[in-house]
Design a protein around this motif. Structure first.
Motif, PDB file in Angstrom:
ATOM      1  N   GLN A  58      34.308  33.614  23.390  1.00 11.90           N
ATOM      2  CA  GLN A  58      35.034  32.350  23.252  1.00 11.90           C
ATOM      3  C   GLN A  58      34.829  31.770  21.860  1.00 11.90           C
ATOM      4  OE1 GLN A  58      36.745  30.358  26.075  1.00 11.90           O
ATOM      5  NE2 GLN A  58      37.592  29.697  24.134  1.00 11.90           N
ATOM      6  N   SER A  59      33.579  31.748  21.401  1.00 10.60           N
ATOM      7  CA  SER A  59      33.284  31.205  20.081  1.00 10.60           C
ATOM      8  C   SER A  59      33.982  32.011  19.001  1.00 10.60           C
ATOM      9  CB  SER A  59      31.782  31.205  19.824  1.00 10.60           C
ATOM     10  OG  SER A  59      31.133  30.444  20.808  1.00 10.60           O
ATOM     11  N   LEU A 111      33.170  33.987  29.662  1.00  5.52           N
ATOM     12  CA  LEU A 111      34.194  32.960  29.703  1.00  5.52           C
ATOM     13  C   LEU A 111      35.120  33.058  28.489  1.00  5.52           C
ATOM     14  CD1 LEU A 111      35.000  30.405  31.372  1.00  5.52           C
ATOM     15  CD2 LEU A 111      33.726  29.099  29.678  1.00  5.52           C
ATOM     16  N   LEU A 117      38.786  31.212  27.426  1.00  2.12           N
ATOM     17  CA  LEU A 117      39.918  30.348  27.735  1.00  2.12           C
ATOM     18  C   LEU A 117      40.772  30.221  26.491  1.00  2.12           C
ATOM     19  CD1 LEU A 117      37.718  27.612  29.341  1.00  2.12           C
ATOM     20  CD2 LEU A 117      39.389  28.935  30.614  1.00  2.12           C
ATOM     21  N   ILE A 118      42.066  30.453  26.633  1.00  2.56           N
ATOM     22  CA  ILE A 118      42.948  30.338  25.473  1.00  2.56           C
ATOM     23  C   ILE A 118      44.144  29.482  25.845  1.00  2.56           C
ATOM     24  CG2 ILE A 118      44.452  31.600  23.902  1.00  2.56           C
ATOM     25  CD1 ILE A 118      42.568  33.954  24.120  1.00  2.56           C
ATOM     26  N   MET A 156      30.202  33.727  23.702  1.00  2.72           N
ATOM     27  CA  MET A 156      30.226  34.484  22.439  1.00  2.72           C
ATOM     28  C   MET A 156      31.661  34.846  22.074  1.00  2.72           C
ATOM     29  SD  MET A 156      28.333  35.819  20.064  1.00  2.72           S
ATOM     30  CE  MET A 156      28.526  36.992  18.744  1.00  2.72           C
ATOM     31  N   ASP A 210      37.676  31.042  19.085  1.00  3.62           N
ATOM     32  CA  ASP A 210      37.856  29.687  18.546  1.00  3.62           C
ATOM     33  C   ASP A 210      37.694  29.688  17.034  1.00  3.62           C
ATOM     34  OD1 ASP A 210      38.188  28.848  21.094  1.00  3.62           O
ATOM     35  OD2 ASP A 210      36.160  28.051  21.332  1.00  3.62           O
TER      36      ASP A 210
END
Lengths: 303, 420
Positions: free
Chosen positions: A3-4, A150, A152-153, A1, A7
């Protein structure tokens, strides 16, 4: 969530950059310019060329900055690309759109813009080939910010987001605090009245194309840095750009800014709910829903 | 002996003469067959040329029932409408009992359902791989008139599952191209993996021309697969794999033959592809396959590297042998003889002039044949499908290199074991 969300914000920032240029042109010149997305492609490829040139001429320029895949060569190349893409936009106007604006209707302009888009895309394909390219062939690895949830960048993404926001803030200041900004807004509101007040219409049109082209170049480089470069990147982005512009309300710079994030977030978050096979339909859905409730977009006005 | 009438006798006599080594007898009669192939695209021409070459070889061996075979070729332009028109002209005007083609499944299917089956014409394709034909055949709608010498997507999917099994992966995520082929193979691989006890953590469609595949990749990443299975094309493949690797996803991947491309390898970078293994169908490692390569090289002065070349060669040969065996040149009667010329217990036949002469003599004696050509010993199942050997390949400096070889019985055995 999370992460989305992140993004979506990143994709949104790039879309916003492109959509702002598009909305300004649509407002001042009063036509839907379908070749705008190709300026992103032009910007990305111009930067690619000068990046290679500078890296070859000044080897010290080719070293990467920290964990970014950005180099001094690419930074200088991007600045040049902003200028050259702006000039390309002005050239397209002088050669094609200006003549049509004087003699033909808005619909002719729209079709002409399709033609310009095709020419630009195919010239780039001829020069560089159809294959995808990258500024750096090394893959930039993402940093793990958090494992659960999670997140990630990639350092590049963070950097791009900051720069995009800075560029848009700078544009906002120019538009609201400087005589140039007042002049541009006056022209888009009421061209005859603005001209009567001594504003040079031709000059303002040129400046609009320069700004639109420059922002498109920046968006193109940012997109290429976080994804890939290909001759069809403009075509892939054009729908999302128009969706962002229409959602924000045509002519509204803050609207395009918000619109970009709406489209970016929606396409990222939608995957949590619907299968990925339906993803291409999403920009249309956003346009439909927005226009159903607000026929002039979120920030647009009836004209 | 099959006495269909007095006029069959001269044909037999001609066959005997040829066996004795005399020059090919003069043939006054002509038997027409039709071919619908995409000759207007660059990879379609060699297929048509190979088909014509096979016909020439057969004529050199005496033709069908003593008559010279004439192949009437029409272009499909890879367009279903053009293909159907061409097929209709061949069937209605030229009255051909046999139609070779088409290449694309999307063209072969409407020809099959609207032209060949209603007109009782046998159709054999070199290259259509869709599993949709299997479905149509199972419903009995092909009336046994349909055959193809190209292994189906079913076969490719099984090989993918075998590679994953051999690598010992226990959790695999599948990314497939969102078109007929991708959906087909994605679904089949997922089903096969479930059967062999491999968990499919995600099954995600990849659309062409998306600005970013980040969201799709993130979706898959969350399911923490041990390896990926990719059935996508090079451009999207490169974007997806770069995004995947940069987010720290596993570099263990099994990929479809669509990614066996330099474009994909260069865009991703060889150093990230060390743990990638791909699958592809392969010619068998038999004398017959080599002899096809020799025949082809002797004729065309190049390696048969294009798609579908051994497959069209075998399609022509099997069809003509079946015509030779058929009592009358009618679609259903020819189709009924296909099993007789591809009988594993029959006499092995190699498709050179001497082999064909021997085959025709054996048919005249009522014996069955085991046709063994460019794609090996061909054996059709009840739906007109064939299986094929396969290779596992890896990326290397020069392109790709073959690593493992799965024989026909490996592949068939695996399909049988999971079909239980």
């Amino acid at each position: 969530m999370i992460q989305s969300l992140f993004d979506g914000i990143l994709v949104g920032a790039i879309l916003s950059l492109g959509a702002i240029g598009l909305t300004m042109m649509m407002h001042i010149l009063r036509f839907a310019n379908f070749s705008h997305a190709e300026l992103l492609t032009v910007g990305a490829y111009v930067a690619l060329v000068f990046d290679a040139v500078f890296s070859a001429l000044v080897p010290a320029f080719a070293t990467k900055w920290g964990s970014l895949s950005l180099t001094a060569a690419l930074a200088v190349a991007t600045l040049l690309s902003i200028a050259i893409t702006g000039a390309t936009a002005v050239a397209a106007d002088r050669l094609i759109f200006k003549r049509l604006r004087e003699n033909a209707g808005p619909l002719t302009m729209v079709f002409a813009s399709f033609g310009v888009a095709l020419v630009m895309r195919n010239v780039i394909s001829l020069l560089f080939g159809l294959q995808t390219m990258h500024y750096s062939n090394d893959i930039a690895f993402a940093m793990v910010i958090s494992l659960d949830p999670l997140l990630l960048i990639k350092p590049d993404q963070f950097f791009v987001l900051i720069l995009a926001l800075t560029a848009m803030a700078a544009l906002h200041l120019v538009m609201t605090r400087t005589p140039l900004g007042f002049a541009l807004r006056a022209i888009s509101e009421n061209p005859p009245l603005a001209q009567a007040n001594g504003i040079n219409l031709k000059r303002m049109v040129t400046i609009t194309w320069m700004i639109g082209g420059g922002l498109a170049a920046l968006a193109g480089v940012f997109y290429a840095l976080t994804n890939q470069i290909s001759p069809i990147m403009g075509r892939d982005l054009v729908l999302s750009l128009f969706a962002a512009t229409i959602v924000g309300g045509i002519g509204s710079v803050p609207g395009a800014f918000i619109g970009g994030f709406v489209v970016g977030l929606a396409s990222s978050l939608a995957l949590l709910v619907i299968p990925s096979g339906y993803n291409p339909a999403l920009p249309f859905m956003i346009i439909l829903i927005t226009l159903y409730f607000r026929p002039f977009g979120l920030f647009g006005e009836e004209r | 002996m099959n006495r269909t009438g007095f006029f069959a006798l001269p044909a037999l006599a001609v066959g005997t003469l040829i066996m004795a080594g005399s020059p090919a007898a003069a043939q006054d009669c002509t038997t027409k067959i039709g071919a619908v192939l995409p000759t207007s695209v660059d990879w379609g021409r060699p297929i048509a040329e190979t088909a014509q070459y096979a016909v020439d070889l057969f004529n050199e061996a005496g033709g069908v029932k003593g008559c010279k075979v004439e192949m009437i070729l029409r272009d499909t332009q890879v367009d279903p409408k053009v293909g159907v028109d061409a097929a209709k002209a061949l069937v209605d005007l030229e009255k051909v009992p046999l139609l070779l083609g088409a290449v694309s499944s999307g063209v072969s299917m409407p020809i099959l359902t609207s032209v060949t089956v209603p007109s009782n014409v046998m159709q054999m394709s070199c290259c259509s791989s869709s599993t949709a034909f299997t479905g149509v055949a199972e419903e009995g709608k092909t009336k046994g008139l349909w055959f193809r010498t190209f292994a189906t997507t079913r076969n490719q999917a099984a090989v993918a599952a075998m590679l994953i099994r051999d690598k010992g992966y226990k959790n695999v995520a599948i990314l497939y191209k969102n078109d007929d082929w991708g959906q087909d193979i994605g679904k089949l691989v997922a089903a096969d993996l479930e059967k062999i006890g491999v968990k499919v953590t995600a099954n995600v469609a990849i659309n062409d021309g998306q600005p970013s595949f980040r969201a799709e990749v993130t979706e898959v990443l969350k399911t923490k697969p041990e390896a990926l299975y990719l059935a996508i094309y090079p451009a999207e493949g490169a974007a997806v794999v770069r995004e995947w690797v940069s987010l720290g996803g596993t570099q263990k991947m099994v990929v479809a033959n669509s990614l066996r491309s330099d474009e994909f390898r260069d865009a991703v970078g060889l150093k990230y592809l060390g743990d990638v293994v791909g699958h592809d169908s392969a010619p068998p490692r038999t004398d017959a396959a080599t002899s096809f390569v020799d025949l082809y090289k002797a004729k065309f002065n190049s390696e048969p590297n294009g798609p579908g070349l051994p497959n069209i060669f075998d399609a022509v040969m099997i069809s003509l042998l079946a015509m030779e065996a058929a009592p009358e040149l009618k679609g259903d009667q020819i189709a009924a003889q296909v099993a007789k010329v591809t009988d594993p217990a029959g006499m092995a036949v190699f498709p050179n002039v001497d082999g064909l002469k021997a085959a025709k003599a054996a048919l005249a004696e009522g014996k069955s044949l085991s046709y063994t050509g460019g794609t090996g010993a061909v054996k059709f199942d009840k739906n007109g499908d064939v299986s094929a050997p396969a290779v596992g390949w890896t990326f290397s400096e020069g392109g790709t290199s073959e690593q493992t070889y799965f024989t026909l019985s490996d592949v068939d055995g695996f399909i049988a074991s999971i079909s239980k």
